[in-house]
Scaffold this motif. Structure first.
Motif, short mmCIF file in Angstrom:
data_model
loop_
_atom_site.label_atom_id
_atom_site.label_comp_id
_atom_site.label_asym_id
_atom_site.label_seq_id
_atom_site.Cartn_x
_atom_site.Cartn_y
_atom_site.Cartn_z
N LEU A 150 38.67 40.69 63.45
CA LEU A 150 39.95 40.01 63.71
C LEU A 150 41.09 41.02 63.71
O LEU A 150 41.93 41.03 64.61
N LYS A 184 43.62 42.13 66.75
CA LYS A 184 45.08 41.99 66.59
C LYS A 184 45.79 43.29 66.93
O LYS A 184 46.79 43.29 67.64
N ALA A 229 48.10 30.82 69.86
CA ALA A 229 47.23 31.80 69.19
C ALA A 229 48.02 33.05 68.89
O ALA A 229 47.88 33.65 67.81
N ILE A 230 48.87 33.45 69.84
CA ILE A 230 49.68 34.65 69.62
C ILE A 230 50.66 34.42 68.48
O ILE A 230 50.83 35.27 67.61
N PHE A 270 50.29 32.63 65.91
CA PHE A 270 49.61 32.77 64.62
C PHE A 270 49.20 34.20 64.37
O PHE A 270 49.22 34.67 63.23
N ALA A 271 48.85 34.91 65.44
CA ALA A 271 48.51 36.32 65.29
C ALA A 271 49.71 37.09 64.78
O ALA A 271 49.60 37.95 63.91
N SER A 330 50.48 36.17 61.04
CA SER A 330 49.56 36.74 60.05
C SER A 330 49.23 38.19 60.40
O SER A 330 48.10 38.60 60.39
#
Lengths: 235, 139, 79
Positions: free
Chosen positions: C37, C41, C70-71, C73-74, C77
């Motif tokens: 992951l 990222k 999704a981005i 959240f990327a 985090s």
């Protein structure tokens, strides 16, 4: 078709609470280990080796459950060509694979002091090994056919073929005489595990389920970012 | 409502599932003797001929039937309708007890006498602490 | 007392090896997945920064709701 799944509302809701799921998993795991290893009593005949059940049974349940989900989603993703379902299946597979491995190995460790043998080619254990091979081939298909446009077809067919194995595993102990004992936790009739032992079993099941949810979310996130990276590459 | 291709794929999957169920059913039915891990004493008494093949007999160890000689253990496996005498030399698993499940692996001498070279204990689906077991027996 | 607990009437070696095997598998799986992951990222951010500079090409990027969130959240985090 399936707007709920395509909008991913549920999954992003979960992604948001990923940290919370992690802490919840760890606290349930600690509680389950405490209950399973220290508080719960020994069995009247197996003695302390009954404690192996608290990791063996949840792992087996979850690996079966995950494969059922993969197989069912694969039917939809094959028929309706829903790309998102393929990504969900791909993200679910590693956890199921690891849980299947844990179930097989801890089962062998339990078999030695209880039955007197590490391994027996009885129907339950053999069908579980076949499920393990299905998981392996399923995971392998994503690596082998990475660039193949038929990836969805190939992996879905593997999963659907493996789906037939699930009821065989479930009912193997009832259809044939096996060394493996019949299931103790039943939905329709009374459970033959004493409550003091059922409690750690259920806690461990809950914590293992949370762990598989956590790993699934991380893997799903990885796959989505991977897709995005591919799109950026194309620019 | 759905396109022709969707319908075709649906029929394909449906046929695939049917064929796999059918083939696995046929395979399992034909291999029944291999899928079954052990035979019960009743199934042994129904055998038409006694071969020299290795096989397994399973059932309950009959109460008060375990007799231990110098290095030989004799006991009776019962399924409550038929019985078979088993002779074994070697160490038995801890869970080998009277009125508990057992699977013996070895050769059949005749329909009533079995020479085992391996004994496995079969566990049942009941799990409970010793105190509960005692309370149940006291009733 | 501790020795008694670890020994578990002779079953200890089986019980402990089963639990340790489970936990080792959990840890390995967790670290492999989180490593991948992180790798994706980092890749994403290096590419995204290049792409942001060139605003004319923004229109060419096929945007979908899923990838945008999704981005998000990327980014959130990132650590």
């Amino acid at each position: 078709m399936f707007p709920f799944f395509q909008s991913d509302r549920f999954l992003f809701f979960c992604l948001k609470y990923q940290k919370l799921i992690f802490y919840f998993f760890v606290s349930l795991l600690v509680l389950g280990l405490w209950e399973g290893l220290i508080v719960s009593p020994e069995d009247y005949i197996q003695g302390n080796s009954v404690r192996i059940m608290y990791v063996h049974v949840p792992s087996a349940w979850i690996s079966l459950g995950i494969f059922s989900v993969i197989g069912t989603l694969s039917i939809f993703s094959f028929v309706f060509k829903i790309k998102n379902f393929l990504i969900i299946c791909k993200s679910l597979a590693p956890t199921g694979f690891v849980f299947n491995l844990i179930a097989l190995v801890t089962g062998a460790i339990w078999g030695k002091p209880t039955w007197g043998t590490w391994w027996a080619w009885d129907a339950r254990i053999t069908s579980m090994l076949i499920l393990f091979l299905f998981y392996f081939v399923y995971l392998l298909s994503f690596n082998l056919f990475k660039k193949n446009k038929n990836l969805n077809k190939i992996s879905s067919i593997i999963a659907i073929l493996g789906l037939i194995n699930i009821p065989i595993i479930k009912f193997s102990v009832e259809w044939w005489s096996t060394l493996h004992q019949p299931s103790s936790v039943k939905i329709l009739s009374e459970t033959s595990i004493h409550n003091s032992m059922l409690l750690p079993l259920l806690i461990m099941t809950a914590s293992f389920a949370l762990f598989s949810l956590l790993i699934f979310l991380m893997k799903y996130n990885t796959e989505l970012i991977k897709l995005r990276n591919k799109r950026l590459d194309r620019l | 409502m759905y396109g022709k291709k969707v319908k075709l794929r649906f029929i394909f999957i449906f046929a695939l599932i049917l064929i796999t169920i059918l083939t696995s059913y046929l395979i399992l039915n034909n291999l029944k003797s291999n899928v079954v891990y052990f035979l019960s004493p009743t199934e042994i008494s129904n055998l038409t001929e006694i071969t020299n093949e290795k096989l397994r007999v399973g059932g309950m160890v009959k109460k008060n039937s375990i007799k231990i000689d110098s290095n030989n253990i004799n006991f009776v496996i019962t399924d409550f309708s038929n019985e078979i005498i088993v002779s074994f030399s070697g160490s038995v698993p801890n869970l080998f007890k009277e009125e508990k499940g057992v699977v013996a692996e070895g050769y059949l001498r005749d329909k009533n006498f079995f020479i085992a070279n391996k004994i496995l204990a079969k566990h049942d689906e009941n799990y409970m602490p010793p105190e509960v077991k005692e309370a149940l027996e006291g009733k | 007392m501790i020795v008694n607990f670890l020994n578990m009437d002779g079953h200890g070696i089986f019980v402990w090896s089963a639990f340790i095997f489970t936990m080792v598998n959990f840890l390995t799986l967790y670290f492999i997945i989180s490593k991948n992951l992180k790798k994706e990222k980092i890749k994403f951010f290096s590419r995204y920064s290049i792409y942001k500079k060139d605003k004319d090409r923004t229109k060419n990027l096929p945007e979908s709701k899923e990838t945008v969130s999704a981005i998000k959240f990327a980014v959130k985090s990132k650590n």
